[in-house]
Design a protein around this motif. Structure first.
Motif, PDB file in Angstrom:
ATOM      1  N   LEU A  92      -4.370   6.752   4.140  1.00  0.00           N
ATOM      2  CA  LEU A  92      -5.918   6.791   3.247  1.00  0.00           C
ATOM      3  C   LEU A  92      -6.350   8.090   3.057  1.00  0.00           C
ATOM      4  O   LEU A  92      -7.037   8.533   2.021  1.00  0.00           O
ATOM      5  CB  LEU A  92      -6.859   5.735   3.929  1.00  0.00           C
ATOM      6  CG  LEU A  92      -6.272   4.230   3.810  1.00  0.00           C
ATOM      7  CD1 LEU A  92      -7.371   3.289   4.356  1.00  0.00           C
ATOM      8  CD2 LEU A  92      -6.018   4.078   2.370  1.00  0.00           C
ATOM      9  N   ALA A  93      -6.180   9.078   4.023  1.00  0.00           N
ATOM     10  CA  ALA A  93      -6.864  10.313   3.952  1.00  0.00           C
ATOM     11  C   ALA A  93      -5.916  11.252   3.020  1.00  0.00           C
ATOM     12  O   ALA A  93      -6.646  11.977   2.276  1.00  0.00           O
ATOM     13  CB  ALA A  93      -6.859  11.094   5.237  1.00  0.00           C
ATOM     14  N   THR A  94      -4.666  10.764   3.101  1.00  0.00           N
ATOM     15  CA  THR A  94      -4.000  11.703   2.245  1.00  0.00           C
ATOM     16  C   THR A  94      -4.205  11.162   0.624  1.00  0.00           C
ATOM     17  O   THR A  94      -4.154  11.993  -0.343  1.00  0.00           O
ATOM     18  CB  THR A  94      -2.310  11.419   2.485  1.00  0.00           C
ATOM     19  OG1 THR A  94      -2.162  11.716   3.808  1.00  0.00           O
ATOM     20  CG2 THR A  94      -1.389  11.901   1.610  1.00  0.00           C
ATOM     21  N   ALA A  95      -4.375   9.869   0.642  1.00  0.00           N
ATOM     22  CA  ALA A  95      -4.684   9.449  -0.875  1.00  0.00           C
ATOM     23  C   ALA A  95      -5.866   9.963  -1.303  1.00  0.00           C
ATOM     24  O   ALA A  95      -6.068  10.146  -2.604  1.00  0.00           O
ATOM     25  CB  ALA A  95      -4.830   7.949  -0.706  1.00  0.00           C
ATOM     26  N   LEU A 136       0.630  -1.113   0.090  1.00  0.00           N
ATOM     27  CA  LEU A 136       0.071  -0.047  -0.038  1.00  0.00           C
ATOM     28  C   LEU A 136       0.881   1.142  -0.156  1.00  0.00           C
ATOM     29  O   LEU A 136       0.663   2.338  -0.813  1.00  0.00           O
ATOM     30  CB  LEU A 136      -0.959  -0.085   1.312  1.00  0.00           C
ATOM     31  CG  LEU A 136      -1.936   1.122   1.320  1.00  0.00           C
ATOM     32  CD1 LEU A 136      -2.999   0.947   0.163  1.00  0.00           C
ATOM     33  CD2 LEU A 136      -2.816   0.812   2.519  1.00  0.00           C
ATOM     34  N   VAL A 137       1.902   1.269   0.893  1.00  0.00           N
ATOM     35  CA  VAL A 137       2.979   2.318   0.973  1.00  0.00           C
ATOM     36  C   VAL A 137       3.605   2.608  -0.763  1.00  0.00           C
ATOM     37  O   VAL A 137       3.650   3.824  -1.038  1.00  0.00           O
ATOM     38  CB  VAL A 137       3.716   2.266   2.056  1.00  0.00           C
ATOM     39  CG1 VAL A 137       4.977   3.301   2.050  1.00  0.00           C
ATOM     40  CG2 VAL A 137       3.205   2.239   3.512  1.00  0.00           C
ATOM     41  N   GLU A 138       3.927   1.527  -1.130  1.00  0.00           N
ATOM     42  CA  GLU A 138       4.709   1.705  -2.424  1.00  0.00           C
ATOM     43  C   GLU A 138       3.699   2.106  -3.489  1.00  0.00           C
ATOM     44  O   GLU A 138       4.013   3.158  -4.372  1.00  0.00           O
ATOM     45  CB  GLU A 138       5.302   0.220  -2.803  1.00  0.00           C
ATOM     46  CG  GLU A 138       6.573  -0.164  -2.207  1.00  0.00           C
ATOM     47  CD  GLU A 138       7.748   0.991  -2.244  1.00  0.00           C
ATOM     48  OE1 GLU A 138       7.923   1.552  -3.168  1.00  0.00           O
ATOM     49  OE2 GLU A 138       7.985   1.370  -1.219  1.00  0.00           O
ATOM     50  N   THR A 139       2.501   1.829  -3.383  1.00  0.00           N
ATOM     51  CA  THR A 139       1.547   2.300  -4.476  1.00  0.00           C
ATOM     52  C   THR A 139       1.168   3.584  -4.166  1.00  0.00           C
ATOM     53  O   THR A 139       1.132   4.440  -5.182  1.00  0.00           O
ATOM     54  CB  THR A 139       0.219   1.621  -4.339  1.00  0.00           C
ATOM     55  OG1 THR A 139       0.402   0.032  -4.533  1.00  0.00           O
ATOM     56  CG2 THR A 139      -0.779   1.976  -5.350  1.00  0.00           C
ATOM     57  N   VAL A 140       0.961   4.245  -3.088  1.00  0.00           N
ATOM     58  CA  VAL A 140       0.775   5.524  -2.649  1.00  0.00           C
ATOM     59  C   VAL A 140       2.037   6.380  -2.957  1.00  0.00           C
ATOM     60  O   VAL A 140       2.141   7.460  -3.623  1.00  0.00           O
ATOM     61  CB  VAL A 140       0.326   5.834  -1.199  1.00  0.00           C
ATOM     62  CG1 VAL A 140       0.277   7.275  -0.991  1.00  0.00           C
ATOM     63  CG2 VAL A 140      -1.004   5.276  -0.821  1.00  0.00           C
ATOM     64  N   LYS A 141       3.180   5.867  -2.823  1.00  0.00           N
ATOM     65  CA  LYS A 141       4.461   6.444  -2.917  1.00  0.00           C
ATOM     66  C   LYS A 141       4.470   6.863  -4.513  1.00  0.00           C
ATOM     67  O   LYS A 141       5.049   7.863  -4.757  1.00  0.00           O
ATOM     68  CB  LYS A 141       5.727   5.762  -2.716  1.00  0.00           C
ATOM     69  CG  LYS A 141       6.823   6.477  -2.287  1.00  0.00           C
ATOM     70  CD  LYS A 141       8.175   5.647  -1.867  1.00  0.00           C
ATOM     71  CE  LYS A 141       7.976   5.092  -0.604  1.00  0.00           C
ATOM     72  NZ  LYS A 141       9.342   4.243  -0.235  1.00  0.00           N
ATOM     73  N   LYS A 161      -6.690   7.349  -6.395  1.00  0.00           N
ATOM     74  CA  LYS A 161      -7.998   6.747  -6.253  1.00  0.00           C
ATOM     75  C   LYS A 161      -8.625   5.925  -7.247  1.00  0.00           C
ATOM     76  O   LYS A 161      -9.220   5.041  -6.951  1.00  0.00           O
ATOM     77  CB  LYS A 161      -8.898   7.676  -5.713  1.00  0.00           C
ATOM     78  CG  LYS A 161      -8.491   8.305  -4.439  1.00  0.00           C
ATOM     79  CD  LYS A 161      -9.883   9.427  -4.002  1.00  0.00           C
ATOM     80  CE  LYS A 161     -10.717  10.218  -4.894  1.00  0.00           C
ATOM     81  NZ  LYS A 161     -11.393  11.204  -4.458  1.00  0.00           N
ATOM     82  N   ALA A 162      -8.066   6.306  -8.571  1.00  0.00           N
ATOM     83  CA  ALA A 162      -8.389   5.520  -9.702  1.00  0.00           C
ATOM     84  C   ALA A 162      -7.660   4.151 -10.141  1.00  0.00           C
ATOM     85  O   ALA A 162      -8.146   3.271 -10.818  1.00  0.00           O
ATOM     86  CB  ALA A 162      -8.653   6.348 -10.940  1.00  0.00           C
ATOM     87  N   ASN A 163      -6.415   4.073  -9.463  1.00  0.00           N
ATOM     88  CA  ASN A 163      -5.468   3.100  -9.668  1.00  0.00           C
ATOM     89  C   ASN A 163      -6.124   1.871  -8.995  1.00  0.00           C
ATOM     90  O   ASN A 163      -6.605   1.596  -8.093  1.00  0.00           O
ATOM     91  CB  ASN A 163      -4.024   3.610  -9.164  1.00  0.00           C
ATOM     92  CG  ASN A 163      -3.047   2.216  -9.090  1.00  0.00           C
ATOM     93  OD1 ASN A 163      -3.171   1.330  -8.671  1.00  0.00           O
ATOM     94  ND2 ASN A 163      -2.333   2.528 -10.085  1.00  0.00           N
ATOM     95  N   GLN A 164      -6.290   0.855  -9.983  1.00  0.00           N
ATOM     96  CA  GLN A 164      -6.898  -0.500  -9.485  1.00  0.00           C
ATOM     97  C   GLN A 164      -6.115  -1.366  -8.610  1.00  0.00           C
ATOM     98  O   GLN A 164      -6.616  -1.743  -7.596  1.00  0.00           O
ATOM     99  CB  GLN A 164      -7.039  -1.507 -10.782  1.00  0.00           C
ATOM    100  CG  GLN A 164      -7.959  -2.779 -10.543  1.00  0.00           C
ATOM    101  CD  GLN A 164      -9.371  -2.392 -10.035  1.00  0.00           C
ATOM    102  OE1 GLN A 164      -9.911  -1.480 -10.819  1.00  0.00           O
ATOM    103  NE2 GLN A 164      -9.832  -3.112  -8.978  1.00  0.00           N
ATOM    104  N   ASN A 165      -4.731  -1.275  -8.780  1.00  0.00           N
ATOM    105  CA  ASN A 165      -3.943  -1.727  -7.659  1.00  0.00           C
ATOM    106  C   ASN A 165      -4.020  -1.268  -6.181  1.00  0.00           C
ATOM    107  O   ASN A 165      -4.261  -1.798  -5.122  1.00  0.00           O
ATOM    108  CB  ASN A 165      -2.310  -1.761  -8.024  1.00  0.00           C
ATOM    109  CG  ASN A 165      -1.687  -2.512  -6.993  1.00  0.00           C
ATOM    110  OD1 ASN A 165      -1.843  -3.603  -6.433  1.00  0.00           O
ATOM    111  ND2 ASN A 165      -0.334  -2.247  -6.709  1.00  0.00           N
ATOM    112  N   PHE A 166      -4.393   0.163  -6.126  1.00  0.00           N
ATOM    113  CA  PHE A 166      -4.542   0.901  -5.018  1.00  0.00           C
ATOM    114  C   PHE A 166      -5.914   0.455  -4.443  1.00  0.00           C
ATOM    115  O   PHE A 166      -6.393   0.136  -3.261  1.00  0.00           O
ATOM    116  CB  PHE A 166      -4.363   2.454  -4.883  1.00  0.00           C
ATOM    117  CG  PHE A 166      -4.776   3.262  -3.722  1.00  0.00           C
ATOM    118  CD1 PHE A 166      -3.989   3.220  -2.695  1.00  0.00           C
ATOM    119  CD2 PHE A 166      -5.984   3.884  -3.782  1.00  0.00           C
ATOM    120  CE1 PHE A 166      -4.448   3.834  -1.590  1.00  0.00           C
ATOM    121  CE2 PHE A 166      -6.406   4.562  -2.638  1.00  0.00           C
ATOM    122  CZ  PHE A 166      -5.752   4.388  -1.542  1.00  0.00           C
ATOM    123  N   LEU A 167      -6.748   0.508  -5.204  1.00  0.00           N
ATOM    124  CA  LEU A 167      -8.204  -0.004  -4.814  1.00  0.00           C
ATOM    125  C   LEU A 167      -8.325  -1.319  -4.441  1.00  0.00           C
ATOM    126  O   LEU A 167      -8.962  -1.604  -3.365  1.00  0.00           O
ATOM    127  CB  LEU A 167      -9.117   0.069  -6.169  1.00  0.00           C
ATOM    128  CG  LEU A 167      -9.412   1.745  -6.631  1.00  0.00           C
ATOM    129  CD1 LEU A 167     -10.279   1.673  -7.899  1.00  0.00           C
ATOM    130  CD2 LEU A 167     -10.121   2.393  -5.535  1.00  0.00           C
TER     131      LEU A 167
END
Length: 198
Positions: free
Chosen positions: A115-118, A55-60, A125-131
């Motif tokens: 998650l609030a930052t995201a 999750l962190v890598e995806t947000v990063k 928010k539209a990235n499937q991996n993140f979702l």
């Protein structure tokens, strides 16, 4: 007459022994349910800890300049993993639960901030991996909440049994100790403040 008295005394002794065995066995059963409840929480918390680096890598990738939030999550995860190892090695069950609860509550707070930052990044928010990761995290959080509730319910039953008369006599004789509840810290009960103005 003496034999009738002796038979009555023996019957009372046998009934007391059977009662003692029954109470002892029920307390052992409750203690084992408490341990099982804690083990279930432990498994779910481990799954959550394993999910966080992804999750962190995806947000990063989308919000790399949010390094403070990402660092806080990473540090909170490290603290939770360290608390898990320390609680597993601890002989003091109630202290171990308190330490672990504190570390996990800190991690939960850091995840809320992540998650609030995201939310400020529409592409993320539209990235499937993140979702997918967010969905898995949400599912795990619900399971963790249920497991905590189960653990606290069974802990309450166990602690009540230990404290009630006359089963408290058996509890004292065989050194049954109260179990700690998995409680949120006072700070974790507050509503988090989210500021998108930055």
């Amino acid at each position: 007459m003496l034999t009738k008295v002796l038979i009555i005394i023996l019957a009372v002794i046998v009934l007391l022994v059977l009662w003692g065995v029954s109470v002892y066995n029920s307390m052992v059963g409750l203690r084992n349910r408490v341990k099982n409840g804690w083990s279930q929480i432990d498994v779910l918390l481990k799954q959550r800890a394993d999910l966080i680096p992804n999750l962190v890598e995806t947000v990063k990738g989308y919000a790399g300049h949010e390094s403070g939030t990402l660092t806080a999550v990473t540090q909170a995860r490290a603290g939770a993993v360290q608390a898990a190892a320390a609680s597993a090695a601890s002989n003091d069950g109630s202290r171990a639960v308190a330490m672990r609860a504190q570390a996990e509550n800190k991690l939960s707070g850091a995840l809320v901030n992540l998650l609030a930052t995201a939310e400020a990044y529409p592409d993320l928010k539209a990235n499937q991996n993140f979702l997918d990761l967010q969905g898995q995290l949400s599912d795990l959080e619900q399971k963790i909440a249920y497991a905590r509730q189960f653990y606290n319910d069974v802990t309450q039953k166990y602690n009540t049994r230990i404290q009630q008369v006359p089963s408290n006599i058996i509890a004292a004789l065989f050194h049954f100790r109260e179990s700690q509840y998995f409680e949120a810290e006072p700070a974790a009960r507050e509503v988090p403040k989210v500021d998108f103005s930055k």
